[in-house]
Scaffold this motif. Structure first.
Motif, short mmCIF file in Angstrom:
data_model
loop_
_atom_site.label_atom_id
_atom_site.label_comp_id
_atom_site.label_asym_id
_atom_site.label_seq_id
_atom_site.Cartn_x
_atom_site.Cartn_y
_atom_site.Cartn_z
N GLY A 269 124.33 79.01 11.85
CA GLY A 269 124.05 80.38 11.46
C GLY A 269 124.85 80.80 10.24
N ASP A 270 124.30 81.75 9.48
CA ASP A 270 124.95 82.19 8.24
C ASP A 270 126.29 82.87 8.50
N GLU A 271 126.51 83.35 9.73
CA GLU A 271 127.77 84.01 10.03
C GLU A 271 128.92 83.02 10.22
N GLU A 272 128.63 81.73 10.16
CA GLU A 272 129.66 80.70 10.27
C GLU A 272 129.61 79.80 9.03
N PRO A 273 130.04 80.34 7.88
CA PRO A 273 129.92 79.57 6.63
C PRO A 273 130.72 78.28 6.64
N ARG A 298 123.49 77.98 1.66
CA ARG A 298 123.64 79.14 2.54
C ARG A 298 125.10 79.45 2.84
N SER A 299 125.95 78.43 2.79
CA SER A 299 127.37 78.66 3.12
C SER A 299 128.15 79.24 1.95
N ASN A 302 129.57 83.07 1.34
CA ASN A 302 130.62 83.59 2.22
C ASN A 302 131.76 82.60 2.44
#
Length: 319
Positions: A269-273, A298-299, A302
């Protein structure tokens, strides 16, 4: 033309199936993984075979004799995949099962399978090591005679069994732009699908998280991987365990293991770069450059940039 005994043994392997005497004592989920591993080997997908067989062996820890046979098959798959270190580690597990339970010497193992694994042990394991393991001393004669080293021997092929034939898996639709193409984890049997983590297993995951903290020694990182891998292999449907095992494998540069656990756990998920970056590196080092690039892109928005991150960004995205 005269057939060599070694070649003849390989031909006979195809006629051997998993002994029914112990198959009933093993959970159907792990029996299914065993069959999957054998079928993958038959398709010459040796890395896949080794992964499935390793998981199958985990489900036989309470059954030393079938465990010994499963380990023998795993070693042959690792040998075929060129995983020398994995082969040697599996041999160490075989000797441990033998020393503690006489699992190898007392296993109702087909002679052809026993001959195949001992031939490869003679080729891969030093004579001094074999001499120190009584159950494997017979392989010394093969080594002294010059065991063939070209072409690994395969594990026995399981003949088709009566009953309905499983349909072929339906290909997944192509990922959306920017998404990481991740293979879904294998579907566990109904009896294992909702098996919750035990308190002991949660403690293992908590300990693994602590060991994965900053400034840890190589030994501590290896311990973290082993703890998380044990839980992940027992719970293929647990995303938490899979991603922790993937991170542990990444931290000790076991790229293929990291990629495999990321694939089974799914997209972080994007919330875990940071985990997306770990996944990108593992996929890149394992040969999946396209998926690695998608995860890395995507990482980056962030992710804290460091020389290490920049170096992999340059390699993966060719920037």
């Amino acid at each position: 033309m005269k057939t060599k005994p070694y070649a003849l043994s390989l031909l006979l392997l195809a006629a051997i199936s998993t002994p029914a005497a112990w198959a009933a004592a093993v959970d159907p989920f792990y029996q299914s993984l065993l069959r999957d591993g054998q079928q993958a080997f038959d398709r010459k997908e040796y890395a896949t075979a080794a992964r499935d067989l390793r998981l199958a062996c985990f489900g036989m820890l309470d059954e030393p004799r079938p465990l010994a046979e499963c380990l023998a098959r795993l070693a042959l798959a690792q040998d075929a995949a060129g995983d020398v270190e994995g082969f040697r580690e599996t041999f160490r597990r075989l000797t441990d099962v033998e020393d503690r339970f006489k699992g190898y010497s007392q296993a109702e193992m087909a002679p052809e399978l026993r001959a195949a694994i001992e031939t490869r042990l003679a080729a891969r394991i030093p004579a001094a090591t074999l001499a120190g393991a009584p159950a494997f001393r017979s392989t010394l004669a093969r080594k002294e005679a010059g065991a063939p080293t070209a072409g690994p021997a395969g594990p026995p092929k399981s003949p088709p069994k009566p009953g309905p034939v499983a349909s072929a898996p339906v290909p997944a639709p192509p990922p959306a732009p920017g998404a990481v193409a991740v293979k879904p984890p294998p579907s566990p049997a109904p009896s294992s699908a909702s098996k919750p983590l035990t308190d002991a297993e949660r403690q293992k995951l908590d300990q693994a998280r602590k060991l994965l903290g900053d400034r840890r020694t190589a030994k501590e990182l290896r311990q973290a991987f082993e703890l998380s891998r044990a839980v992940a292999d027992a719970h293929p449907d647990s995303k938490e365990a899979q991603l922790l095992a993937a991170e542990g494998a990444y931290r000790i540069s076991r790229w293929s293991d990291a990629a495999a656990y990321f694939r089974r756990g799914g997209d972080p998920g994007d919330e875990e770069p940071e985990r997306l970056f770990y996944m990108a590196v593992a996929l890149y080092e394992s040969g999946d450059a396209a998926a690695a690039a998608a995860a890395l892109r995507r990482s980056l928005p962030n992710l804290k940039r460091t020389p290490y991150v920049d170096a992999y960004t340059h390699k993966i995205l060719a920037q």
